[in-house]
Design an enzyme around this catalytic site. Structure first.
Site, PDB file in Angstrom:
ATOM      1  N   ASN A  87     -24.744  23.232   6.121  1.00  0.00           N
ATOM      2  CA  ASN A  87     -24.291  24.588   6.393  1.00  0.00           C
ATOM      3  C   ASN A  87     -24.673  25.477   5.222  1.00  0.00           C
ATOM      4  O   ASN A  87     -24.546  25.074   4.067  1.00  0.00           O
ATOM      5  CB  ASN A  87     -22.773  24.604   6.609  1.00  0.00           C
ATOM      6  CG  ASN A  87     -22.365  23.861   7.873  1.00  0.00           C
ATOM      7  OD1 ASN A  87     -23.040  23.945   8.893  1.00  0.00           O
ATOM      8  ND2 ASN A  87     -21.266  23.115   7.805  1.00  0.00           N
ATOM      9  N   HIS A 100     -24.613  20.037   0.288  1.00  0.00           N
ATOM     10  CA  HIS A 100     -24.230  18.713   0.794  1.00  0.00           C
ATOM     11  C   HIS A 100     -24.826  18.520   2.172  1.00  0.00           C
ATOM     12  O   HIS A 100     -24.870  19.445   2.970  1.00  0.00           O
ATOM     13  CB  HIS A 100     -22.703  18.548   0.841  1.00  0.00           C
ATOM     14  CG  HIS A 100     -21.979  19.697   1.482  1.00  0.00           C
ATOM     15  ND1 HIS A 100     -21.722  20.872   0.814  1.00  0.00           N
ATOM     16  CD2 HIS A 100     -21.483  19.852   2.741  1.00  0.00           C
ATOM     17  CE1 HIS A 100     -21.079  21.705   1.613  1.00  0.00           C
ATOM     18  NE2 HIS A 100     -20.934  21.117   2.800  1.00  0.00           N
TER      19      HIS A 100
HETATM   20  P1  AMP Z   1     -18.928  22.587   4.661  1.00  0.00           P
HETATM   21  O1  AMP Z   1     -17.846  23.207   5.523  1.00  0.00           O
HETATM   22  O2  AMP Z   1     -20.238  22.372   5.324  1.00  0.00           O
HETATM   23  O3  AMP Z   1     -19.026  23.329   3.343  1.00  0.00           O
HETATM   24  O4  AMP Z   1     -18.426  21.123   4.345  1.00  0.00           O
HETATM   25  C1  AMP Z   1     -17.492  20.830   3.368  1.00  0.00           C
HETATM   26  C2  AMP Z   1     -16.876  19.518   3.770  1.00  0.00           C
HETATM   27  O5  AMP Z   1     -16.183  19.001   2.653  1.00  0.00           O
HETATM   28  C3  AMP Z   1     -15.858  19.619   4.916  1.00  0.00           C
HETATM   29  O6  AMP Z   1     -16.294  18.806   6.004  1.00  0.00           O
HETATM   30  C4  AMP Z   1     -14.570  19.113   4.286  1.00  0.00           C
HETATM   31  O7  AMP Z   1     -13.806  18.339   5.180  1.00  0.00           O
HETATM   32  C5  AMP Z   1     -15.091  18.290   3.115  1.00  0.00           C
HETATM   33  N1  AMP Z   1     -14.166  18.151   2.014  1.00  0.00           N
HETATM   34  C6  AMP Z   1     -13.452  19.125   1.403  1.00  0.00           C
HETATM   35  N2  AMP Z   1     -12.726  18.612   0.390  1.00  0.00           N
HETATM   36  C7  AMP Z   1     -12.983  17.285   0.354  1.00  0.00           C
HETATM   37  C8  AMP Z   1     -12.536  16.202  -0.447  1.00  0.00           C
HETATM   38  N3  AMP Z   1     -11.671  16.383  -1.463  1.00  0.00           N
HETATM   39  N4  AMP Z   1     -13.015  14.968  -0.197  1.00  0.00           N
HETATM   40  C9  AMP Z   1     -13.895  14.771   0.822  1.00  0.00           C
HETATM   41  N5  AMP Z   1     -14.354  15.750   1.609  1.00  0.00           N
HETATM   42  C10 AMP Z   1     -13.915  16.985   1.395  1.00  0.00           C
END
Ligand code: AMP
Length: 114
Positions: A87, A100
């Site tokens: 994203n 990511h």
């Molecule tokens: P995005 O919305 O593409 O920026 O993805 C960020 C992702 O990070 C989301 O799917 C969240 O669920 C994940 N996320 C946020 N905090 C954590 C965390 N502490 N550990 C693992 N995943 C996380």
């Protein structure tokens, strides 16, 4: 390294994560809010805010991120059926501004995405 970045804190061990893989350049861990039976993220240790901030000096790093992610998918039983999502920007659903790749698998996917 960005001291305000959640994913930099995960790389540093300041915030715990369910780690699947780590090497000198990458860290992979399970998403805390899985959207599929298998859902993990792979991130470079280098802080890059998102896909649109990738520069030509990152070409090899980002290519390798794809390859390493696919290997982790295979090792974790996703096989060759998975979706990769990056994203870029809030309107696209980016909530963490450290690049990511999402790897999602373990179920059939639909298209178009929401
Ligand atoms: P995005 O919305 O593409 O920026 O993805 C960020 C992702 O990070 C989301 O799917 C969240 O669920 C994940 N996320 C946020 N905090 C954590 C965390 N502490 N550990 C693992 N995943 C996380």
């Amino acid at each position: 390294m960005d001291s305000n970045c959640l994913f930099c804190k995960i790389i540093n061990g300041e915030i715990p994560a369910d780690k699947l893989y780590e090497d000198d350049d990458f860290f992979a861990f399970r998403d805390i809010t899985p959207q599929a039976p298998q859902h993990f993220l792979i991130i470079p240790k280098k802080h890059i805010s998102g896909p649109s901030a990738v520069t030509d000096e990152d070409d090899q790093l980002i290519g390798r991120m794809m390859r390493v992610g696919a290997e982790i998918a295979k090792e974790n039983g996703i096989g060759d059926n998975f979706r990769v999502v990056l994203n870029n920007g809030e309107d696209a659903g980016q909530s963490v501004f450290h690049i990511h790749m999402h790897f999602l698998g373990g179920r059939a996917m639909t298209w178009p995405p929401g």
